[in-house]
Design a protein around this motif. Structure first.
Motif, PDB file in Angstrom:
ATOM      1  N   GLU A  62      36.759 -11.383  29.966  1.00  0.00           N
ATOM      2  CA  GLU A  62      37.588 -10.426  30.716  1.00  0.00           C
ATOM      3  C   GLU A  62      37.616 -10.722  32.219  1.00  0.00           C
ATOM      4  O   GLU A  62      38.326 -10.067  32.966  1.00  0.00           O
ATOM      5  CB  GLU A  62      37.263  -8.988  30.439  1.00  0.00           C
ATOM      6  N   GLU A  63      36.863 -11.725  32.660  1.00  0.00           N
ATOM      7  CA  GLU A  63      36.940 -12.094  34.087  1.00  0.00           C
ATOM      8  C   GLU A  63      37.569 -13.476  34.294  1.00  0.00           C
ATOM      9  O   GLU A  63      37.612 -13.982  35.398  1.00  0.00           O
ATOM     10  CB  GLU A  63      35.540 -12.091  34.709  1.00  0.00           C
ATOM     11  N   ARG A  64      38.051 -14.080  33.225  1.00  0.00           N
ATOM     12  CA  ARG A  64      38.655 -15.407  33.366  1.00  0.00           C
ATOM     13  C   ARG A  64      40.143 -15.266  33.721  1.00  0.00           C
ATOM     14  O   ARG A  64      40.748 -14.237  33.454  1.00  0.00           O
ATOM     15  CB  ARG A  64      38.483 -16.198  32.064  1.00  0.00           C
ATOM     16  N   ASN A  65      40.709 -16.307  34.327  1.00  0.00           N
ATOM     17  CA  ASN A  65      42.051 -16.100  34.872  1.00  0.00           C
ATOM     18  C   ASN A  65      43.023 -17.271  34.752  1.00  0.00           C
ATOM     19  O   ASN A  65      44.131 -17.202  35.273  1.00  0.00           O
ATOM     20  CB  ASN A  65      41.943 -15.675  36.347  1.00  0.00           C
TER      21      ASN A  65
ATOM     22  N   GLU B  86      44.105  -8.765  39.066  1.00  0.00           N
ATOM     23  CA  GLU B  86      43.034  -7.881  39.527  1.00  0.00           C
ATOM     24  C   GLU B  86      41.912  -8.615  40.274  1.00  0.00           C
ATOM     25  O   GLU B  86      41.010  -7.990  40.820  1.00  0.00           O
ATOM     26  CB  GLU B  86      42.480  -7.096  38.330  1.00  0.00           C
ATOM     27  N   CYS B  87      41.975  -9.950  40.301  1.00  0.00           N
ATOM     28  CA  CYS B  87      40.951 -10.697  41.058  1.00  0.00           C
ATOM     29  C   CYS B  87      41.067 -10.333  42.542  1.00  0.00           C
ATOM     30  O   CYS B  87      42.164 -10.113  43.042  1.00  0.00           O
ATOM     31  CB  CYS B  87      41.181 -12.204  40.954  1.00  0.00           C
TER      32      CYS B  87
ATOM     33  N   LYS C  32      31.602 -16.981  33.248  1.00  0.00           N
ATOM     34  CA  LYS C  32      32.271 -15.669  33.303  1.00  0.00           C
ATOM     35  C   LYS C  32      32.578 -15.168  31.896  1.00  0.00           C
ATOM     36  O   LYS C  32      33.018 -15.953  31.052  1.00  0.00           O
ATOM     37  CB  LYS C  32      33.616 -15.788  34.036  1.00  0.00           C
TER      38      LYS C  32
ATOM     39  N   GLN D 159      44.491  -9.801  34.329  1.00  0.00           N
ATOM     40  CA  GLN D 159      43.145 -10.111  34.825  1.00  0.00           C
ATOM     41  C   GLN D 159      43.227 -10.894  36.129  1.00  0.00           C
ATOM     42  O   GLN D 159      42.469 -10.661  37.066  1.00  0.00           O
ATOM     43  CB  GLN D 159      42.363 -10.927  33.780  1.00  0.00           C
TER      44      GLN D 159
END
Ligand SMILES: Nc1ncnc2c1ncn2[C@@H]1O[C@H](COP(=O)(O)OP(=O)(O)O[C@H]2O[C@H](CO)[C@@H](O)[C@H](O)[C@H]2O)[C@@H](O)[C@H]1O
Length: 491
Positions: free
Chosen positions: A428-431, A470-471, A425, A467
């Motif tokens: 900006e898509e890691r959480n 927003e998942c 990922k 982030q």
């Protein structure tokens, strides 16, 4: 499609853990996608009656064949937050569901074998014709056996069974008397290795194995755990059974119900908040600190653990995470309950030892309302499990802006993506943060990175929180996957 879920839990009315969340959340989403869904549950004396609307007796005379005789039951019906549920109440001297608890009785296997039989008897006597019966965990493992070996010959030849395993550790291993009481009389037939016989104890039957062997489709609750179950010892002796039944076995990642788990609408919190405006999160933190007598200090990150205190959850690392948090200047809140007395005593001792610490609170028990406030107040949520079929606390934590620090097993690797090291990922898509070994040093390697980011780069930490919020781990996609499975086995 007409789907009936048969389970031992459905949140929030009956909830001991994640199974309840899944039965409720999946049912609501299937209904939202246009299916007709009903849920059949035991009527426990200790369930949350305040969450049922319009409870009334729907069938006064359900007679369930049992142990050579018949047991008189009533079936009640009511709405649990818009979901139609049926509750089966036996009137027998065993008082199967009037025990003041959901599980933990010596005759649990018998209680839930009875429940499975009563559910089928109810479907037959009420002339219900579901296309799919969706069963969950060992408690309902005998249902497909009775359906295909008995009830099929009494007109119930239509329903197909989807069977979901939420935890391979509890399999409902028991003796032949359960067969006799249910009326599955041909013992030598069921005591075969390819039927119900336990893979290790030739004198026992295994109710989870029964569900796997007899259902039309079997799944566990994340793709990675499905892989682990096939290729590692995590399926607790059922590896060969899964190998034999591999053509009908898979993994569907759980979702969570965003009507229930949502900081924008959650009524258990003082103020709503969202990824766009996080001021309500600070209010939740203040409320939690007030409620638990914790020091009000916004410099300190708040770390939480919520879950069953069970060997599965990596209690040795939960314990270590408390002291590591305090060592790094954080605050720690634990909400958990233990069924094993050794673990229970251990955490009670820890609680009294830490009772004067203004930066730590251990709440030992089950408290749904408090759990919402903790998710909302927390900056980080720790999930150091030994194994985890899916895990919901990290997913709920994400929605509330609590950054998950998790061990890379089971569904945790399908839902949490490491801020520093994820290979697939973009950042900006890691959480969250992951570690892999089950020792304190590994846990610290991940917690340390989370604390460093919190202290040294608060802006980036806030970005990571957003982030996560927003998942999308709603039930939409999983429910579509289940619908695909239902269509496939129905055809
Ligand atoms: N003391 C307490 N007070 C209040 N609330 C509490 C609580 N302890 C736990 N909870 C709540 O119960 C749920 C627990 O979810 P988990 O995923 O940890 O489930 P669990 O391990 O029980 O179930 C199994 O089934 C689920 C569902 O499939 C899988 O996700 C999981 O991996 C598998 O082990 C969460 O909603 C949590 O907030």
């Amino acid at each position: 499609m007409y789907v009936i879920q048969v389970a031992s839990e459905c949140a929030p009315v009956i909830k001991a853990g994640g199974l309840g969340d899944v039965v409720y959340g999946l049912s609501r989403e299937l209904a939202a996608q246009g299916h007709c869904v009903e849920v059949i549950l035991p009527m426990y004396d200790c369930m949350r009656y305040d969450h049922i609307w319009g409870l009334h007796e729907a069938y006064a005379n359900l007679w369930v064949p049992w142990d050579g005789g018949r047991v008189h039951c009533s079936v009640f019906c009511g709405w649990v937050h818009s979901q139609l549920c049926f509750f089966i109440r036996p009137h027998s001297f065993q008082d199967y569901f009037d025990r003041g608890c959901y599980y933990g009785c010596d005759d649990d296997q018998m209680r839930f074998a009875f429940f499975s039989k009563a559910a089928l008897e109810f479907l037959q006597q009420a002339n219900k014709k579901p296309e799919i019966i969706h069963c969950h965990d060992w408690q309902t493992g005998l249902l497909p056996v009775m359906l295909y070996e008995m009830y099929k010959f009494h007109g119930m030849d239509h329903p197909r069974v989807c069977y979901t395993v939420h935890n391979f550790k509890h399999q409902g291993i028991t003796g032949a008397n359960v067969l006799r009481e249910t009326g599955l009389n041909n013992e030598p037939y069921y005591f075969q290795y390819d039927k119900l016989q336990d893979n290790f104890n030739p004198f026992a039957i295994n109710m989870m194995k029964a569900g796997i062997v007899y259902s039309n489709h079997v799944n566990t609750v994340s793709p990675h755990h499905a892989w682990e179950a096939r290729y590692t010892p995590i399926s607790c002796g059922l590896g060969h059974t899964l190998e034999v039944n591999q053509g009908k076995f898979g993994g569907v990642l759980n979702g969570i119900n965003y009507n229930f788990w949502n900081p924008e609408t959650d009524t258990y919190m003082p103020e709503p908040y969202s990824a766009k405006d996080m001021t309500g999160k600070a209010a939740a933190k203040r409320a939690l600190r007030d409620r638990l007598n914790l020091e009000h200090n916004d410099e300190r990150p708040l770390v939480a653990f919520i879950g069953r205190l069970d060997d599965q959850k990596g209690v040795h690392l939960v314990h270590h995470s408390i002291y590591y948090t305090l060592h790094r200047g954080g605050q720690y809140v634990l909400l958990g309950s233990a069924t094993e007395s050794g673990i229970n005593d251990y955490f009670h001792h820890e609680k009294s030892y830490l009772s004067d610490n203004p930066n730590c609170h251990l709440e030992l028990g089950f408290n749904e309302e408090l759990s919402h406030l903790i998710y909302a107040a927390a900056d980080m949520i720790v999930v150091p499990s030994n194994y985890e079929p899916c895990g919901l606390t990290q997913v709920i934590g994400l929605k509330y802006g609590a950054v998950p620090v998790v061990r890379g097993v089971g569904g945790l690797v399908n839902t949490v993506f490491d801020w520093d090291y994820d290979q697939d990922k973009p950042q900006e898509e890691r959480n969250g943060f992951l570690f892999y070994q089950s020792d304190p040093a590994a846990l610290e390697s991940a917690m340390c990175r989370a604390f460093d980011l919190y202290y040294e780069n608060p802006t980036l930490f806030a970005k990571l929180q957003k982030q996560g919020m927003e998942c999308d781990y709603s039930w939409k996609k999983p429910a579509e996957q289940y619908t695909g499975i239902y269509e496939y086995i129905k055809a």
